[in-house]
Scaffold this motif. Structure first.
Motif, PDB file in Angstrom:
ATOM      1  N   ARG A   3      51.699  51.978  39.964  1.00 58.85           N
ATOM      2  CA  ARG A   3      51.393  50.500  39.972  1.00 58.85           C
ATOM      3  C   ARG A   3      50.936  50.099  41.448  1.00 58.85           C
ATOM      4  O   ARG A   3      51.774  49.304  42.106  1.00 58.85           O
ATOM      5  N   LEU A   5      49.510  47.693  44.201  1.00 60.24           N
ATOM      6  CA  LEU A   5      49.225  46.354  44.534  1.00 60.24           C
ATOM      7  C   LEU A   5      48.471  46.441  46.054  1.00 60.24           C
ATOM      8  O   LEU A   5      49.390  46.949  46.800  1.00 60.24           O
ATOM      9  N   ARG A  25      38.725  46.380  43.946  1.00 60.25           N
ATOM     10  CA  ARG A  25      38.655  46.739  42.318  1.00 60.25           C
ATOM     11  C   ARG A  25      38.034  47.933  42.259  1.00 60.25           C
ATOM     12  O   ARG A  25      38.248  48.998  41.245  1.00 60.25           O
ATOM     13  N   SER A  32      46.184  46.423  41.100  1.00 62.17           N
ATOM     14  CA  SER A  32      45.930  45.246  41.323  1.00 62.17           C
ATOM     15  C   SER A  32      46.010  44.408  42.444  1.00 62.17           C
ATOM     16  O   SER A  32      46.224  45.174  43.631  1.00 62.17           O
ATOM     17  N   ASP A  55      39.759  38.050  35.926  1.00 65.87           N
ATOM     18  CA  ASP A  55      40.260  39.818  36.013  1.00 65.87           C
ATOM     19  C   ASP A  55      41.592  39.664  36.040  1.00 65.87           C
ATOM     20  O   ASP A  55      42.175  39.079  36.808  1.00 65.87           O
ATOM     21  N   THR A  56      42.290  40.049  34.962  1.00 62.14           N
ATOM     22  CA  THR A  56      43.749  40.208  34.729  1.00 62.14           C
ATOM     23  C   THR A  56      44.258  40.706  35.927  1.00 62.14           C
ATOM     24  O   THR A  56      45.692  40.770  36.069  1.00 62.14           O
ATOM     25  N   ALA A  57      43.733  41.904  36.400  1.00 63.25           N
ATOM     26  CA  ALA A  57      44.251  42.571  37.627  1.00 63.25           C
ATOM     27  C   ALA A  57      44.340  41.746  39.135  1.00 63.25           C
ATOM     28  O   ALA A  57      44.984  42.451  39.849  1.00 63.25           O
ATOM     29  N   VAL A  58      43.923  40.747  38.951  1.00 61.91           N
ATOM     30  CA  VAL A  58      43.993  39.775  40.124  1.00 61.91           C
ATOM     31  C   VAL A  58      45.051  38.597  39.822  1.00 61.91           C
ATOM     32  O   VAL A  58      44.843  38.083  38.983  1.00 61.91           O
ATOM     33  N   GLN A  59      45.890  38.564  40.862  1.00 63.04           N
ATOM     34  CA  GLN A  59      46.964  37.296  40.746  1.00 63.04           C
ATOM     35  C   GLN A  59      46.993  36.696  41.976  1.00 63.04           C
ATOM     36  O   GLN A  59      46.389  37.007  43.110  1.00 63.04           O
ATOM     37  N   PHE A  85      55.872  46.750  41.622  1.00 62.17           N
ATOM     38  CA  PHE A  85      54.599  47.456  42.080  1.00 62.17           C
ATOM     39  C   PHE A  85      55.128  48.483  42.988  1.00 62.17           C
ATOM     40  O   PHE A  85      56.088  48.255  43.827  1.00 62.17           O
TER      41      PHE A  85
END
Length: 260
Positions: A3, A5, A25, A32, A55-59, A85
């Motif tokens: 995972r 990050l 990305r 992420s 984009d759900t991978a971006v926070q 992560f």
């Protein structure tokens, strides 16, 4: 490690953020992205929210004030570790760290060959294959001198001690004891490297190309450089009275422990 990050701290980077996130990305689709915005007055935080919505991978982690690069990274590291992560990458928003070179950092971090298992991989400008683009000569000399000074005073083996393009294993960040890292400005990069050495971590470097930003203004000032130099000197004096851990092999075969 499954995972990854990529942490991107921002302050007034609206011109650069969307392009940087898109390139990250594309370079590592499994990664992420966490944008850490220090209440940028130019609306960077609002743009980050728009990117996250698409984009759900971006926070996004919103901070209430501009408290320094180190503070942003430390808060992001805690956030990432709490959510499992691994690995965790530092990357500048301004385009100076090429996202297309991120795979080489992650590949070295995962390598189990004769070069050894790395806890921290640094994208280095000052090893063979590394380079810089569009820097004035005085900026290059300042960066080289800063790394050389940190190496000499803190007895570090890393050639590019001030580099900010880094990939950490999650367990390496835990071993560093982040609560003991107090630098909040640009000296944070050297502070983290020094703590990595003190924790007995293995540090590897891979060559990268560092590109001067094309849009926006650099946040580097002479005052920042002076502050970092003073801190490095203090750490060097302190380390004289501390017992060093046993050293491990680095990626180039030498011993190691572990942007202006």
């Amino acid at each position: 490690m499954s995972r990854p990050l990529v942490v991107i701290p921002t302050y007034n980077e609206r011109e650069n953020l969307a392009d940087t996130v898109a390139r990250v990305r594309a370079a590592v689709p499994a990664a992420s992205v966490l944008v850490v915005d220090d209440s940028s007055p130019d609306g960077t935080g609002d743009l980050a929210d728009e990117l996250a919505a698409a984009d759900t991978a971006v926070q996004v982690l919103h901070r209430t004030a501009k408290n320094g690069l180190g503070a942003a990274y430390l808060e992001a590291f805690a956030w990432a570790l709490d959510r499992g992560f691994d690995p965790i990458v530092q990357l500048d928003a301004d385009g100076s760290h090429l996202p297309e070179q991120l795979p080489r950092l992650l590949e070295r971090l995962e390598a189990t060959d004769a070069a050894g298992r790395a806890d921290l991989v640094i994208g280095s400008r000052w090893i063979p294959g590394g380079s810089i683009e569009n820097w004035p000569r005085h900026r290059e000399l300042l960066s080289r001198w800063g790394s050389a000074y940190a190496r000499a005073v803190l007895r570090l083996d890393t050639r590019d001690a001030t580099a900010g393009y880094r990939a950490f294993r999650a367990d390496a960040l835990r071993r560093i004891r982040l609560e003991d890292v107090h630098t909040r400005g640009y000296g944070f990069q050297v502070d983290m490297l020094w703590h990595a050495r003190e924790a007995g971590l293995t540090v590897a470097e891979v060559p990268v190309t560092f590109v001067e930003r094309a849009r926006g203004r650099s946040k580097m000032t002479p005052a920042i450089v002076l502050e970092a130099m003073v801190r490095v000197t203090a750490w060097g004096i302190r380390s004289l009275f501390k017992r060093r851990p046993r050293r491990a092999a680095s990626s180039d075969g030498s011993s190691t422990s572990s942007h202006a």
